[in-house]
Design a protein around this motif. Structure first.
Motif, PDB file in Angstrom:
ATOM      1  N   VAL A  39      28.064  -3.244  -4.481  1.00  0.00           N
ATOM      2  CA  VAL A  39      27.233  -2.098  -4.839  1.00  0.00           C
ATOM      3  C   VAL A  39      27.505  -1.762  -6.307  1.00  0.00           C
ATOM      4  CG1 VAL A  39      27.224  -1.190  -2.499  1.00  0.00           C
ATOM      5  CG2 VAL A  39      29.007  -0.459  -4.095  1.00  0.00           C
ATOM      6  N   LYS A  40      26.743  -0.829  -6.857  1.00  0.00           N
ATOM      7  CA  LYS A  40      27.016  -0.352  -8.213  1.00  0.00           C
ATOM      8  C   LYS A  40      28.079   0.737  -8.169  1.00  0.00           C
ATOM      9  CE  LYS A  40      22.536  -1.662 -10.079  1.00  0.00           C
ATOM     10  NZ  LYS A  40      21.301  -1.247 -10.790  1.00  0.00           N
ATOM     11  N   PRO A  41      28.924   0.836  -9.180  1.00  0.00           N
ATOM     12  CA  PRO A  41      29.989   1.847  -9.150  1.00  0.00           C
ATOM     13  C   PRO A  41      29.404   3.255  -9.211  1.00  0.00           C
ATOM     14  CG  PRO A  41      29.885   0.808 -11.310  1.00  0.00           C
ATOM     15  CD  PRO A  41      28.946   0.048 -10.428  1.00  0.00           C
ATOM     16  N   ASN A  42      29.977   4.162  -8.430  1.00  0.00           N
ATOM     17  CA  ASN A  42      29.505   5.552  -8.502  1.00  0.00           C
ATOM     18  C   ASN A  42      30.141   6.271  -9.695  1.00  0.00           C
ATOM     19  OD1 ASN A  42      32.060   6.809  -7.640  1.00  0.00           O
ATOM     20  ND2 ASN A  42      31.598   5.921  -5.635  1.00  0.00           N
ATOM     21  N   LYS A  43      29.689   7.477  -9.954  1.00  0.00           N
ATOM     22  CA  LYS A  43      30.110   8.202 -11.155  1.00  0.00           C
ATOM     23  C   LYS A  43      31.511   8.793 -11.053  1.00  0.00           C
ATOM     24  CE  LYS A  43      25.368   9.351 -12.521  1.00  0.00           C
ATOM     25  NZ  LYS A  43      24.388  10.441 -12.801  1.00  0.00           N
ATOM     26  N   SER A  44      32.132   8.668  -9.884  1.00  0.00           N
ATOM     27  CA  SER A  44      33.457   9.263  -9.691  1.00  0.00           C
ATOM     28  C   SER A  44      34.604   8.338 -10.092  1.00  0.00           C
ATOM     29  CB  SER A  44      33.620   9.682  -8.223  1.00  0.00           C
ATOM     30  OG  SER A  44      32.657  10.640  -7.854  1.00  0.00           O
ATOM     31  N   TRP A  45      34.300   7.122 -10.522  1.00  0.00           N
ATOM     32  CA  TRP A  45      35.364   6.206 -10.937  1.00  0.00           C
ATOM     33  C   TRP A  45      36.138   6.807 -12.115  1.00  0.00           C
ATOM     34  CZ3 TRP A  45      37.077   1.161  -9.661  1.00  0.00           C
ATOM     35  CH2 TRP A  45      36.455   0.586  -8.550  1.00  0.00           C
TER      36      TRP A  45
ATOM     37  N   HIS B  26      40.544  -1.957   4.062  1.00  0.00           N
ATOM     38  CA  HIS B  26      40.211  -0.809   4.913  1.00  0.00           C
ATOM     39  C   HIS B  26      38.770  -0.402   4.653  1.00  0.00           C
ATOM     40  CE1 HIS B  26      40.144   3.243   6.541  1.00  0.00           C
ATOM     41  NE2 HIS B  26      41.337   3.055   7.076  1.00  0.00           N
ATOM     42  N   SER B  27      37.989  -0.260   5.717  1.00  0.00           N
ATOM     43  CA  SER B  27      36.573   0.058   5.581  1.00  0.00           C
ATOM     44  C   SER B  27      36.346   1.356   4.819  1.00  0.00           C
ATOM     45  CB  SER B  27      35.923   0.147   6.973  1.00  0.00           C
ATOM     46  OG  SER B  27      34.556   0.441   6.871  1.00  0.00           O
ATOM     47  N   GLY B  28      37.265   2.305   4.955  1.00  0.00           N
ATOM     48  CA  GLY B  28      37.110   3.592   4.294  1.00  0.00           C
ATOM     49  C   GLY B  28      37.161   3.526   2.782  1.00  0.00           C
ATOM     50  N   ARG B  29      37.688   2.437   2.220  1.00  0.00           N
ATOM     51  CA  ARG B  29      37.740   2.295   0.758  1.00  0.00           C
ATOM     52  C   ARG B  29      36.458   1.692   0.198  1.00  0.00           C
ATOM     53  NH1 ARG B  29      42.692  -1.396   1.212  1.00  0.00           N
ATOM     54  NH2 ARG B  29      44.128  -0.092   2.412  1.00  0.00           N
ATOM     55  N   SER B  30      35.640   1.127   1.066  1.00  0.00           N
ATOM     56  CA  SER B  30      34.418   0.463   0.603  1.00  0.00           C
ATOM     57  C   SER B  30      33.485   1.472  -0.055  1.00  0.00           C
ATOM     58  CB  SER B  30      33.707  -0.209   1.786  1.00  0.00           C
ATOM     59  OG  SER B  30      34.551  -1.159   2.393  1.00  0.00           O
ATOM     60  N   HIS B  31      32.913   1.079  -1.174  1.00  0.00           N
ATOM     61  CA  HIS B  31      31.932   1.881  -1.917  1.00  0.00           C
ATOM     62  C   HIS B  31      32.542   3.174  -2.460  1.00  0.00           C
ATOM     63  CE1 HIS B  31      28.586  -0.062   0.809  1.00  0.00           C
ATOM     64  NE2 HIS B  31      29.407  -0.940   0.257  1.00  0.00           N
TER      65      HIS B  31
END
Length: 358
Positions: free
Chosen positions: A76-82, A323-328
């Motif tokens: 995916v594209k990185p979100n703005k919270s990185w 861990h699935s929770g880290r995805s995206h």
């Protein structure tokens, strides 16, 4: 397993290259080249179609059944919270940070080196094929879907997605339905028309309260959610059309066609399926690859999310490090230890099934 240390090093080095190379869905050309270079560096012949790469074990035998190892290299594209550079493979405190490190880079590189571990074996009871595919994040049509017709019949598949190396033995399918309630327009101030919104509301009320009777032991019930609704042109006109969209998460208890028929039989609105590609998938608990994982103390469960499993017409197991929770999520990462342990588990499970004792 001393060899796992070497494989883990190779996997992490490959993952660092992949993380530092943008590979948004439909833009995976460069990561496909990196994966090709990795195989070519090991003198492993490969095939490529679009941005998909696949390869067979050295002693491929058409008389034997075939196991598919698959994961994707698009992100995916990185979100703005990185807060970190998403395209910098930063290793800190035992973690490798970067976009796609967890979903699904860690899985992909672990499966690739696992394939390499078995590549030259001439005593396998199954063939192995590794496929690094594109467009998974958008359920695209030029990813695994165009690779499968090029492959021999697949006996079973391991699909690499972050599951903490637990065994996702079933996965919900996705069905998106566009519905249209039709009425008759008229002036809102007079007793005219047949309000399409009211018709749609009756149908939506049924959708919100109905439960399909058969419940999956691993995936639970079929879940329906109305997620979009549109109607009306101006305040004083009774609308003659109201459209709405249903997001349906299907289980292995019903075909997608059965779900569509069941919905259409109970609502007045016209129902149109956008696609019936993303079907639910499962693998029997008694399947040897599942039993191999259970013997290692892993848990079996049903996954609510959709992956490329939906495109496979064979038994498939979703399993991978991370861990699935880290995805995206922002500042996505995977533990280096997860990769090493993941490779070891992949090898042990496959050895149990396809090795000379398989």
């Amino acid at each position: 397993m001393e060899n796992v240390k070497i494989l883990s090093y190779e996997a992490i080095e490959l993952l660092k290259k992949l993380v530092e190379t943008p590979s948004f869905s439909k833009e995976e050309d460069t990561t496909a080249r990196i994966i090709s270079d990795f195989f070519e560096g090991k003198n492993i012949p490969l095939q490529r179609k679009k941005n998909n790469i696949w390869a067979y074990n050295l002693h491929f035998d058409a008389s034997k059944p075939t196991v598919l190892l698959n994961s994707h290299h698009d992100t995916v594209k990185p979100n703005k919270s990185w807060t970190l550079d998403p395209f910098k493979a930063l290793i800190e405190d035992g973690k490798l940070y970067g976009l796609g490190s967890n979903d699904a880079g860690g899985c992909l590189v672990s499966l690739i080196v696992t394939f390499c571990h078995f590549y030259e074996r001439d005593d396998l009871s199954y063939n192995l094929v590794i496929a690094a595919t594109a467009e998974e994040e958008i359920s695209g049509k030029e990813g695994l879907e165009i690779v499968v017709p090029e492959l021999p019949e697949i006996s079973f598949a391991i699909v690499g997605e972050p599951t903490e190396m637990h065994l996702a033995v079933a996965e919900k399918g996705l069905l998106v339905l566009d519905c249209a309630a039709k009425g008759k327009s008229g002036h809102a101030a007079r007793e005219e028309g047949d309000n399409a919104i009211y018709k749609a509301l009756k149908d939506i009320n049924w959708i919100s309260s109905y439960q399909f009777p058969k419940v999956s032991p691993t995936l639970g019930p079929v879940k329906m959610s109305v997620t979009i609704i549109n109607s009306g042109t101006q305040h004083n006109v009774v609308p003659d059309l109201c459209t709405f969209t249903i997001d349906v998460r299907a289980t292995d208890q019903y075909t997608l066609e059965e779900i569509i028929e069941g919905i259409q039989a109970n609502i007045q609105s016209e129902v149109t399926a956008r696609s019936i590609r993303l079907r639910p998938s499962s693998i029997p608990m008694e399947h040897p690859i599942v039993q191999a994982g259970l013997k290692l103390g892993r848990n079996a469960y049903g996954s609510p999310t959709t992956s490329d499993q939906a495109l496979l017409d064979c038994h498939s197991l979703k399993m991978g490090p991370g861990h699935s929770g880290r995805s995206h999520s922002a500042d996505e990462f995977i533990y280096l230890e997860e990769i090493e342990k993941g490779i070891a588990q992949y090898i042990l499970m496959l050895e149990d099934v396809i090795g000379n004792k398989g």
